[in-house]
Design an enzyme around this catalytic site. Structure first.
Site, mmCIF file in Angstrom:
data_model
loop_
_atom_site.group_PDB
_atom_site.id
_atom_site.type_symbol
_atom_site.label_atom_id
_atom_site.label_comp_id
_atom_site.label_asym_id
_atom_site.label_seq_id
_atom_site.Cartn_x
_atom_site.Cartn_y
_atom_site.Cartn_z
ATOM 1 C CG ASP A 42 -2.311 0.594 0.859
ATOM 2 O OD1 ASP A 42 -2.338 1.754 0.404
ATOM 3 O OD2 ASP A 42 -3.331 -0.094 1.033
ATOM 4 C CE1 TYR A 176 -13.504 2.889 -8.739
ATOM 5 C CE2 TYR A 176 -15.611 2.333 -9.741
ATOM 6 C CZ TYR A 176 -14.546 2.003 -8.929
ATOM 7 O OH TYR A 176 -14.512 0.763 -8.322
ATOM 8 C CE LYS A 180 -11.636 0.240 -10.481
ATOM 9 N NZ LYS A 180 -10.543 -0.609 -9.941
#
Length: 280
Positions: A42, A176, A180
């Protein structure tokens, strides 16, 4: 209990896995239960307004997840990695080899799903941030994972985490949704290029999962739609044939399957895990 015995002693890197209740944590713990040695990555620390403290996996939280995997009998390590930085992504891949001796599985899970605006109100820098992490980051993950796999002649598995938004449009989520959708095309190209080397590349497309991020999305879109929280959630359940949103464990199960020999002839696939809400 292990389901896929062939995964024992494999090595996986899972990006964006440093938050409790997240998809990354669930996939990491499921793979670890199969005997996979897991590298949790992360960003490790907040980085400007696009990666605030409440939206990233900190170094301490990553280490907590690693400790929990170890306490359950698994093997794990963590590595701070900003998916926008090619050198850090490359270093994460090498860390897996240096720490555990291989890199058999790479899961591109890191993403931004908390920047939502109508197109006319979308700041350019917000668009760039979402496309950067959600699409460029996946590209870099595929690139450097594949390089290691090719160098060591590993017939590996690369799994990208897409979304229902990989296939359907959602108002107020232009960046977004675009990112995607892009992951679908990138997955198919990577599968074509890497198939001859025995590397499978697939995408999992969940519908809504109430992770920490998912809880924010519920609140945000219940306000945006004017429905209120209870009505918004009721409508969500009503349109899903299985009658409920997804769970982290649903995605973790799909990930383990795609990593297994049972999925050895599946590549370039963008698999819905949506309770029947998405059909294509």
């Amino acid at each position: 209990m292990s389901v896929y015995k062939e995964l024992n002693r494999k090595v996986a890197v899972i990006t964006g896995a440093g938050r409790h209740k997240g998809l990354g944590e669930a996939m990491a713990k499921r793979l670890a239960s199969e005997g996979v040695k897991v590298v949790i990555t992360d960003i490790g620390k907040a980085s400007g307004s696009h990666m605030p403290e409440n939206a990233i996996g900190s170094q301490s939280e990553m280490q907590q997840i690693v400790d929990e995997i170890r306490e359950a009998g698994g093997e794990a390590a963590c590595f701070a990695c900003n998916m926008l930085e090619a050198s850090e992504v490359e270093a994460a891949a090498q860390f897996a080899v240096d720490t555990f001796g291989s890199l058999d599985i790479w899961v591109n899970n890191a993403g931004i799903g908390y920047i939502m605006n109508p197109i006319v109100d979308m700041p350019d820098e917000d668009w760039d941030a979402v496309l950067g992490v959600n699409l460029r980051g996946v590209f870099l993950g595929i690139k450097y994972a594949a390089r290691v796999m090719l160098k060591h002649n590993i017939k590996g598995k690369i799994i990208n985490i897409g979304s229902q938004a990989s296939k359907s449009a959602f108002a107020h989520a232009s960046a977004y949704t675009t990112s995607k959708h892009g992951v679908v095309g990138l997955t198919r190209v990577a599968a074509m290029e890497l198939g001859e080397h025995g590397i499978n590349v697939n995408t999992i497309c969940p519908n809504h999962v109430t992770t920490g991020l998912g809880a924010w999305q519920n609140s945000h879109f219940s306000d945006v739609t004017g429905k209120g929280y209870e009505k918004y959630m009721a409508d969500m359940r009503a349109r899903i044939p299985m009658g409920r949103p997804g769970l982290q464990e649903d995605i973790a199960k799909a990930c383990a399957f795609l990593c297994s020999n049972e999925a050895s002839y599946i590549t370039g696939e963008c698999m819905n895990v949506s309770g029947g809400e998405e059909y294509h």
